[in-house]
Design an enzyme around this catalytic site. Sequence first.
Site, mmCIF file in Angstrom:
data_model
loop_
_atom_site.group_PDB
_atom_site.id
_atom_site.type_symbol
_atom_site.label_atom_id
_atom_site.label_comp_id
_atom_site.label_asym_id
_atom_site.label_seq_id
_atom_site.Cartn_x
_atom_site.Cartn_y
_atom_site.Cartn_z
ATOM 1 C CG LEU A 156 -24.715 -9.223 78.364
ATOM 2 C CD1 LEU A 156 -23.710 -10.272 78.830
ATOM 3 C CD2 LEU A 156 -25.924 -9.893 77.728
ATOM 4 N N GLY A 157 -26.123 -5.485 80.918
ATOM 5 C CA GLY A 157 -26.674 -4.924 82.148
ATOM 6 C C GLY A 157 -25.744 -3.840 82.661
ATOM 7 C CE LYS A 158 -26.983 2.186 84.102
ATOM 8 N NZ LYS A 158 -26.176 2.568 85.255
ATOM 9 N N GLY A 159 -24.069 -2.604 86.159
ATOM 10 C CA GLY A 159 -23.890 -2.877 87.584
ATOM 11 C C GLY A 159 -23.646 -1.570 88.311
ATOM 12 C CE LYS A 160 -22.640 -3.090 94.183
ATOM 13 N NZ LYS A 160 -23.608 -4.191 94.345
ATOM 14 C CG PHE A 161 -18.624 0.128 91.467
ATOM 15 C CD1 PHE A 161 -19.012 -0.849 92.365
ATOM 16 C CD2 PHE A 161 -18.520 1.436 91.916
ATOM 17 C CE1 PHE A 161 -19.266 -0.533 93.683
ATOM 18 C CE2 PHE A 161 -18.764 1.761 93.237
ATOM 19 C CZ PHE A 161 -19.144 0.774 94.137
ATOM 20 N N GLY A 162 -20.091 -0.345 86.852
ATOM 21 C CA GLY A 162 -19.651 -0.492 85.472
ATOM 22 C C GLY A 162 -20.713 -1.170 84.636
ATOM 23 C CE LYS A 193 -19.458 -5.287 87.256
ATOM 24 N NZ LYS A 193 -20.083 -5.939 88.428
ATOM 25 C CG ASP A 210 -25.580 -8.745 98.374
ATOM 26 O OD1 ASP A 210 -25.188 -7.973 97.495
ATOM 27 O OD2 ASP A 210 -26.717 -8.683 98.890
#
Length: 262
Positions: A12-18, A35, A129
Amino acid sequence: FHIGMFEIGKPLGKGKFGRVYLAKEKKTGFIVALKTLHKSELIHSRIEKQVRREIEIQSNLRHKNILRLFGHFHDEKRIFLILEFAGRGELYQHLRKASRFSESTAAKYIYQMANALAYLHKKHVIHRDIKPENILLGIDGEIKLSDFGWSVHAPSNRRTTLCGTLDYLPPEMVEGKEHTEKVDLWSLGVLTYEFIVGAPPFEDVSGHSATYRRIAKVDLKIPSFVSPEGKDLISRLLRHSPEQRISLEQVVKHPWILKFKA
Ligand SMILES: CC(C)CCNC(=O)Cn1cc(-c2ccc3c(-c4nc5ccccc5[nH]4)n[nH]c3c2)cn1
């Protein structure tokens, strides 16, 4: 492939840490966003304590406009977060596609954001944020506020190395001063502006220091196509002095919000 009781689907997506995957719990068929965080990376960037705290914070939040964290588990290498699946994905994509929202759509989203923030602030959680990238949309188009990667318990003046956009930073954070829940009201003002205009108010293509300067000066120009009520709400949120910013209770009763709540 399978992880525990979950059948893993598309990324579904790529976050900062995973990475985040669509996942289905095998027994119930319940759809979630799973996640994965790699322990090695968390230790390396020394944020495992913060991740533990964020998991603690998010697990206790229950609000229709805040993305649920249903639970978490881990194996020797990774931590898995069982997150609510938001049926219409990232608000950021919708904003870029539409380039800007109608004031009626923007007002609906800002109303829901104000309710989510009022819930967080009552629990003395500051999000810190707020930006389109951290907002998802549920299947009925309702706001799902996410990514509490930087939320802290108020008040705090812990400076964080924000590696994202500076556009949403309030003056008191730019100046490294103590800050309170009022930082989220400034960001709500930036978000309102960006929804209606299509770009953040203090963006400066010549770089970060120019953006800092424009924020510190509250160098705000609101285009003439913005309605008088919209202009009024934005200018009551984007105040240099945190105490002068309109409160969340006043936001949800502001003429710009009420005029669309037919
Ligand atoms: C330290 C820890 C507690 C951090 C917790 N915060 C997060 O995990 C924030 N986060 C949420 C996500 C995320 C990303 C995407 C989705 C989606 C989703 N739905 C989609 C529908 C269509 C296309 C893409 C979609 N992504 N639903 N839920 C999500 C959740 C990724 N990171």
